[in-house]
Design a protein around this motif. Structure first.
Motif, PDB file in Angstrom:
ATOM      1  N   VAL A 283      24.212  58.816  13.868  1.00 54.76           N
ATOM      2  CA  VAL A 283      23.644  60.168  13.882  1.00 54.76           C
ATOM      3  C   VAL A 283      24.777  61.167  14.068  1.00 54.76           C
ATOM      4  CG1 VAL A 283      22.054  61.724  15.060  1.00 54.76           C
ATOM      5  CG2 VAL A 283      21.504  59.286  14.876  1.00 54.76           C
ATOM      6  N   LEU A 284      24.739  62.245  13.313  1.00 58.91           N
ATOM      7  CA  LEU A 284      25.725  63.306  13.465  1.00 58.91           C
ATOM      8  C   LEU A 284      25.648  63.916  14.865  1.00 58.91           C
ATOM      9  CD1 LEU A 284      25.202  65.121  10.044  1.00 58.91           C
ATOM     10  CD2 LEU A 284      27.293  63.928  10.730  1.00 58.91           C
ATOM     11  N   THR A 285      26.787  64.126  15.479  1.00 57.45           N
ATOM     12  CA  THR A 285      26.841  64.875  16.737  1.00 57.45           C
ATOM     13  C   THR A 285      26.712  66.364  16.425  1.00 57.45           C
ATOM     14  OG1 THR A 285      29.236  65.115  16.629  1.00 57.45           O
ATOM     15  CG2 THR A 285      28.381  63.127  17.727  1.00 57.45           C
ATOM     16  N   ASP A 286      26.647  67.176  17.486  1.00 61.10           N
ATOM     17  CA  ASP A 286      26.594  68.618  17.262  1.00 61.10           C
ATOM     18  C   ASP A 286      27.812  69.070  16.465  1.00 61.10           C
ATOM     19  OD1 ASP A 286      24.273  68.640  18.691  1.00 61.10           O
ATOM     20  OD2 ASP A 286      25.123  69.539  20.501  1.00 61.10           O
ATOM     21  N   ARG A 287      28.986  68.569  16.825  1.00 65.70           N
ATOM     22  CA  ARG A 287      30.195  68.933  16.073  1.00 65.70           C
ATOM     23  C   ARG A 287      30.147  68.346  14.665  1.00 65.70           C
ATOM     24  NH1 ARG A 287      35.351  66.164  16.279  1.00 65.70           N
ATOM     25  NH2 ARG A 287      36.945  67.421  15.232  1.00 65.70           N
ATOM     26  N   GLY A 288      29.603  67.148  14.538  1.00 63.83           N
ATOM     27  CA  GLY A 288      29.505  66.519  13.219  1.00 63.83           C
ATOM     28  C   GLY A 288      28.617  67.281  12.267  1.00 63.83           C
ATOM     29  N   ARG A 289      27.561  67.922  12.806  1.00 57.36           N
ATOM     30  CA  ARG A 289      26.694  68.709  11.927  1.00 57.36           C
ATOM     31  C   ARG A 289      27.447  69.872  11.296  1.00 57.36           C
ATOM     32  NH1 ARG A 289      21.628  70.716  14.909  1.00 57.36           N
ATOM     33  NH2 ARG A 289      22.540  69.938  16.853  1.00 57.36           N
ATOM     34  N   LEU A 290      28.383  70.467  12.039  1.00 57.03           N
ATOM     35  CA  LEU A 290      29.178  71.568  11.481  1.00 57.03           C
ATOM     36  C   LEU A 290      30.077  71.092  10.355  1.00 57.03           C
ATOM     37  CD1 LEU A 290      30.272  73.351  14.780  1.00 57.03           C
ATOM     38  CD2 LEU A 290      28.509  74.104  13.173  1.00 57.03           C
ATOM     39  N   LEU A 291      30.407  69.802  10.363  1.00 62.14           N
ATOM     40  CA  LEU A 291      31.344  69.240   9.394  1.00 62.14           C
ATOM     41  C   LEU A 291      30.671  68.142   8.570  1.00 62.14           C
ATOM     42  CD1 LEU A 291      34.336  68.915  11.885  1.00 62.14           C
ATOM     43  CD2 LEU A 291      34.083  70.672  10.112  1.00 62.14           C
ATOM     44  N   ALA A 292      29.358  68.270   8.360  1.00 57.19           N
ATOM     45  CA  ALA A 292      28.583  67.183   7.771  1.00 57.19           C
ATOM     46  C   ALA A 292      29.133  66.734   6.418  1.00 57.19           C
ATOM     47  CB  ALA A 292      27.119  67.602   7.635  1.00 57.19           C
ATOM     48  N   ASP A 293      29.457  67.678   5.554  1.00 59.75           N
ATOM     49  CA  ASP A 293      29.958  67.304   4.223  1.00 59.75           C
ATOM     50  C   ASP A 293      31.269  66.518   4.323  1.00 59.75           C
ATOM     51  OD1 ASP A 293      27.782  68.555   3.114  1.00 59.75           O
ATOM     52  OD2 ASP A 293      28.868  70.379   2.568  1.00 59.75           O
ATOM     53  N   ALA A 294      32.148  66.962   5.217  1.00 60.44           N
ATOM     54  CA  ALA A 294      33.429  66.271   5.380  1.00 60.44           C
ATOM     55  C   ALA A 294      33.232  64.889   5.989  1.00 60.44           C
ATOM     56  CB  ALA A 294      34.367  67.104   6.254  1.00 60.44           C
ATOM     57  N   VAL A 295      32.292  64.758   6.925  1.00 54.51           N
ATOM     58  CA  VAL A 295      32.020  63.457   7.531  1.00 54.51           C
ATOM     59  C   VAL A 295      31.569  62.470   6.466  1.00 54.51           C
ATOM     60  CG1 VAL A 295      30.532  62.204   9.147  1.00 54.51           C
ATOM     61  CG2 VAL A 295      31.463  64.435   9.792  1.00 54.51           C
ATOM     62  N   VAL A 296      30.650  62.894   5.618  1.00 49.83           N
ATOM     63  CA  VAL A 296      30.153  62.014   4.553  1.00 49.83           C
ATOM     64  C   VAL A 296      31.277  61.672   3.568  1.00 49.83           C
ATOM     65  CG1 VAL A 296      28.602  61.883   2.584  1.00 49.83           C
ATOM     66  CG2 VAL A 296      27.774  62.782   4.769  1.00 49.83           C
ATOM     67  N   ARG A 297      32.045  62.670   3.211  1.00 52.85           N
ATOM     68  CA  ARG A 297      33.154  62.432   2.274  1.00 52.85           C
ATOM     69  C   ARG A 297      34.123  61.389   2.838  1.00 52.85           C
ATOM     70  NH1 ARG A 297      34.339  67.310   1.681  1.00 52.85           N
ATOM     71  NH2 ARG A 297      36.036  67.467   3.207  1.00 52.85           N
ATOM     72  N   ASP A 298      34.419  61.489   4.137  1.00 50.43           N
ATOM     73  CA  ASP A 298      35.348  60.538   4.745  1.00 50.43           C
ATOM     74  C   ASP A 298      34.741  59.137   4.817  1.00 50.43           C
ATOM     75  OD1 ASP A 298      37.199  62.530   5.022  1.00 50.43           O
ATOM     76  OD2 ASP A 298      36.825  62.886   7.150  1.00 50.43           O
ATOM     77  N   LEU A 299      33.430  59.041   5.009  1.00 57.48           N
ATOM     78  CA  LEU A 299      32.791  57.730   5.019  1.00 57.48           C
ATOM     79  C   LEU A 299      32.918  57.027   3.673  1.00 57.48           C
ATOM     80  CD1 LEU A 299      29.386  58.265   6.886  1.00 57.48           C
ATOM     81  CD2 LEU A 299      31.367  56.997   7.713  1.00 57.48           C
ATOM     82  N   LEU A 300      32.837  57.804   2.608  1.00 56.29           N
ATOM     83  CA  LEU A 300      32.737  57.233   1.267  1.00 56.29           C
ATOM     84  C   LEU A 300      34.089  57.049   0.577  1.00 56.29           C
ATOM     85  CD1 LEU A 300      29.614  59.231   0.090  1.00 56.29           C
ATOM     86  CD2 LEU A 300      29.713  56.771   0.510  1.00 56.29           C
ATOM     87  N   THR A 301      35.151  57.659   1.111  1.00 53.51           N
ATOM     88  CA  THR A 301      36.441  57.576   0.406  1.00 53.51           C
ATOM     89  C   THR A 301      37.550  57.086   1.332  1.00 53.51           C
ATOM     90  OG1 THR A 301      36.881  59.911   0.936  1.00 53.51           O
ATOM     91  CG2 THR A 301      35.843  59.426  -1.186  1.00 53.51           C
TER      92      THR A 301
END
Length: 379
Positions: A361-379
């Motif tokens: 689950v995204l943290t509060d900080r992760g929600r601000l950077l959601a697109d980057a978090v997903v991008r880093d997971l996939l690449t």
């Protein structure tokens, strides 16, 4: 084409009509001068044909769990027009018991009688475009309703028997202050709604807003300001008893939009209407955009598909991760490949994700950077 078993199935219906065009909007909408003779009656006749062909194309479609009428401005059809839309759905599809049936509405084209008629027709949820209560913010967005009209409309919908009412907010508009946003959030809460959607302003190419920004008449939204505003509205909504269930959506318990959850969590849907997108089995398609081209295709007995694509396993995986990661329910760890799980561990260590059982689950900080978090997971 068959709806995959175990997946929720919904209908999206696109109403392309708008009285005026908002400066930030890049949706497939048409003002009267752009319609080339197309009108709501002709659109409705074509929609009936598409729904008939869709049901035949699907063979034995499962019961429809959600219907979402969007636009455009569906409320321009009036209560009689929107009742006819739902009647057309029932003519060719079976609504599941307890189906969620939503229509978007612009505040200036609603009334107590409008909402009462929709409730009688079988609609269960109303989504209103509020955007802001600040007059200068509405002016910057080219919104034509008065600052208080959306709030009055929400109360009218509640009085008509709608338990589920959403107000849409936009934050980060040039000229908006923190206080402007907080006043809008507080007003939405006081209106008694059970759902709030809040979206950062995006300057889309080809819009009037983009031209104004390019000419230097308005500043582009600032990323740091957008992040601060998100934190402010999230805190205020949480304090008022709303929980986030998707990065841009908050609700009171039981107020989540089931139709939109279907988009994010593996659902299938038929998109009907000019420019509508659908996704069934592994096929994603989109209809021709202009109402005249849409009607012409259907007059010829053909589905009005402009183009389509078949999603391979890798593309489906990428989209599954990208969409499910946005949800408060989290991303199931088992959908990740071994290398992606290692990247997820790093995101947990960095405070961007947290593990909750077998989900991330995204943290509060992760929600601000959601697109980057997903991008880093996939690449």
């Amino acid at each position: 084409m068959t709806v995959r078993a175990g997946r929720p199935f919904g209908l999206y219906i696109h109403v392309p009509f708008c009285a005026t065009r908002c400066g930030y909007c890049d949706f497939n909408t048409y003002t009267p001068a752009e319609l080339g003779g197309a009108n709501p009656d002709g659109w409705l006749a074509a929609l009936r044909t598409e729904l008939r062909l869709a049901a035949a194309h699907l063979g034995q479609p499962p019961p429809v769990e959600t219907v979402f009428v969007g636009g455009g401005t569906p409320s321009l059809l009036g209560a009689a027009g929107l009742t006819a839309v739902l009647d057309a759905v029932r003519d060719h599809f079976t609504l599941a018991p307890g189906a969620e049936v939503t229509t978007e509405s612009n505040p200036e084209s609603t009334s107590p009688a409008f909402f009462a008629a929709l409730r009688r027709a079988g609609y269960t949820r109303i989504s209103l475009g509020m955007q802001s209560t600040a007059p200068h913010v509405l002016a910057a967005l080219d919104r034509v309703h008065s600052p208080g009209r959306a709030l009055d409309a929400a109360r009218e919908a509640r009085a008509a028997g709608f338990d589920h009412v959403n107000l849409d907010l936009i934050y980060g508009t040039p000229g908006e202050t923190d206080a402007d946003l907080m006043a809008s959030v507080d007003a939405a809460v006081r209106a008694g709604v059970d759902h709030v959607s809040a979206y950062a302003l995006i300057v889309e190419d080809g819009t009037a807003l983009a031209r104004r920004v390019r000419r230097g008449e308005l500043p582009a939204p600032d990323d740091d300001v957008l992040a601060r505003r998100y934190e402010l509205l999230d805190r205020r909504l949480t304090d008022a008893g709303f929980d986030w269930y998707e990065v841009s959506n908050w609700s009171r318990p039981g107020g989540e939009c089931r139709h939109n959850i279907g988009y994010w969590d593996g659902g299938q849907w038929w998109g009907a209407g000019p420019g509508a997108h659908g996704y069934v089995d592994s096929i994603r398609w989109w209809n021709v955009k202009h109402p005249n081209a849409y009607a012409a295709a259907l007059d010829g007995g053909e589905l009005p598909v402009a183009d389509y694509e078949e999603l391979d396993a890798q593309t489906s995986h990428v989209e599954d991760v990208m969409l499910r990661a946005r949800l408060r329910s989290g991303l199931p760890v088992q959908v990740l490949a071994e290398a992606e799980r290692a990247r997820a561990d790093r995101a947990v260590a960095d405070g961007l994700l947290r593990a909750e059982g077998d989900r991330l689950v995204l943290t509060d900080r992760g929600r601000l950077l959601a697109d980057a978090v997903v991008r880093d997971l996939l690449t």
